[in-house]
Design an enzyme around this catalytic site. Sequence first.
Site, mmCIF file in Angstrom:
data_model
loop_
_atom_site.group_PDB
_atom_site.id
_atom_site.type_symbol
_atom_site.label_atom_id
_atom_site.label_comp_id
_atom_site.label_asym_id
_atom_site.label_seq_id
_atom_site.Cartn_x
_atom_site.Cartn_y
_atom_site.Cartn_z
ATOM 1 N N LYS A 109 51.355 31.779 37.829
ATOM 2 C CA LYS A 109 50.547 30.819 37.074
ATOM 3 C C LYS A 109 51.453 29.971 36.178
ATOM 4 O O LYS A 109 52.173 29.130 36.692
ATOM 5 C CB LYS A 109 49.433 31.566 36.356
ATOM 6 C CG LYS A 109 48.444 32.098 37.400
ATOM 7 C CD LYS A 109 47.237 32.789 36.860
ATOM 8 C CE LYS A 109 46.262 33.034 38.008
ATOM 9 N NZ LYS A 109 45.829 34.409 38.136
ATOM 10 N N HIS A 155 46.643 35.033 32.901
ATOM 11 C CA HIS A 155 46.410 33.674 32.371
ATOM 12 C C HIS A 155 47.005 33.471 30.979
ATOM 13 O O HIS A 155 47.006 32.350 30.470
ATOM 14 C CB HIS A 155 44.917 33.367 32.317
ATOM 15 C CG HIS A 155 44.283 33.207 33.655
ATOM 16 N ND1 HIS A 155 44.453 32.082 34.426
ATOM 17 C CD2 HIS A 155 43.500 34.041 34.371
ATOM 18 C CE1 HIS A 155 43.781 32.229 35.555
ATOM 19 N NE2 HIS A 155 43.197 33.410 35.547
ATOM 20 N N SER A 195 39.247 34.596 33.146
ATOM 21 C CA SER A 195 39.458 33.369 33.919
ATOM 22 C C SER A 195 38.253 32.443 33.974
ATOM 23 O O SER A 195 38.396 31.267 34.267
ATOM 24 C CB SER A 195 39.901 33.715 35.338
ATOM 25 O OG SER A 195 38.901 34.474 35.977
HETATM 26 C C1 LIG Z 1 45.638 35.398 39.249
HETATM 27 C C2 LIG Z 1 45.341 36.722 38.680
HETATM 28 C C3 LIG Z 1 45.884 37.883 39.220
HETATM 29 C C4 LIG Z 1 46.707 37.858 40.480
HETATM 30 O O1 LIG Z 1 47.969 37.364 40.249
HETATM 31 P P1 LIG Z 1 48.855 36.883 41.502
HETATM 32 O O2 LIG Z 1 50.241 37.020 41.009
HETATM 33 O O3 LIG Z 1 48.481 35.475 41.792
HETATM 34 O O4 LIG Z 1 48.548 37.794 42.628
HETATM 35 C C5 LIG Z 1 45.617 39.083 38.612
HETATM 36 N N1 LIG Z 1 44.837 39.146 37.504
HETATM 37 C C6 LIG Z 1 44.281 38.052 36.959
HETATM 38 C C7 LIG Z 1 43.444 38.181 35.740
HETATM 39 C C8 LIG Z 1 44.505 36.807 37.533
HETATM 40 O O5 LIG Z 1 43.936 35.733 37.007
#
Ligand SMILES: *Cc1c(COP(=O)(O)O)cnc(C)c1O
Length: 395
Positions: A243, A212, A184
Amino acid sequence: MTSRDSKQWLIDEYKNVVEKGFDWQLRRLNGPSTPRCNIEGKEVIMLCSNNYLNLSNHPKIREAAIEAVKTHGAGSGSVRAIAGNLDLHEDVETILPEFKGVEASLVFQTGFAANAGMIPPMMNKGDLIISDELNHGSIIDGVRLSKADKAVYKHNDMGDLERVLKEWDNKAERIIIITDGVFSMDGDMAPMDKITDLAEEFGAMTYVDDAHGEGVVGEGGRGIVSEFKLEGRVTIEMGTFSKALGVVGGFVSGSQDIKNFGINKARTFLLSGSHPPAVAASQRASLEVMMNEPEHHKNLWDNIKYFQKELISQGYDCGDSASAITPVIVGESHKAKALSNALFEEGIFALPIVFPMVARDKARIRTMMNAGLTREQLDEALRAFEDCGRKLEIL
Ligand SMILES: *Cc1c(COP(=O)(O)O)cnc(C)c1O
């Protein structure tokens, strides 16, 4: 009687984060998350949402949510294991494996809950979890809850991963390698082909968190396993609806055995209420849009390529991005903060990422692309990046 401090510590903790400049200021979004939206009363171009495919306000998905409230109500009434397993939840788990090209998928309340719930019961005392040093916090928490041994390898460094595998080969019973698919902070991708080869060589399992990458990389946005053509070779693919898919909810995909295990062992699945009908129906509609409207995925990549090319030609360092996340690396923390503030004044919403989230000299603006941004809007954002970068003597 002891004189325990039951109140002052909270005030001190908060003061401490504020003094270090690590406190979060929540920004208020008025209305839907759209490519041009309203933050704190100001019209801005949104460049820091994870709504990569612009699905969070898609008419068909909105309609599905409204319809589900009419047919199924507002809440589900229970955890799925008892009385809260709706037909709508099962519909999602019928379509999701078709989209992913796997045998089975299991939906969790969030991606965080998927990692925190799946990882701990999979790995016991005597087993080993091997983790990339830059893995997401929800993986780190899942790993902490496990009784297994833990080892960390240098970010995306296959030599270091092999070193760890060799070191533990005769000491660990079962081994799992866990990595983010797309990271990220830099938007770079894990070398999933090489990780899978190494895992097979050492008889280890693999777990990729594609939060992502889901909806972004791979054929039609089918994720990192599709990107590297590793179908059937990765033990668990974890993803999220929060996302690119524009809704909320985590999931794991793989074999029916993985699904059976999750239903029976993952405490976040077993002990927490299931998604409301509107959420489940939106998830299904989002998958249908993914399969029937390929233009969103195409637009996203056209936008990513254009935006990155133009930023680089302006003289910015965009790192090693291979996803919808493009870092604009500017150096010292104060420069990144100043650039973000100047951009906001110009109507561009993009947040700085500074030490300790990234190295001291690698502070950046992290931009996130959106399929719904028009070429005119991108040009407006690019002009602001160039003007502000010049004014602040970054360019
Ligand atoms: C955003 C994210 C999560 C969490 O996902 P949510 O569904 O928003 O709880 C887990 N792992 C990574 C790498 C993320 O970027």
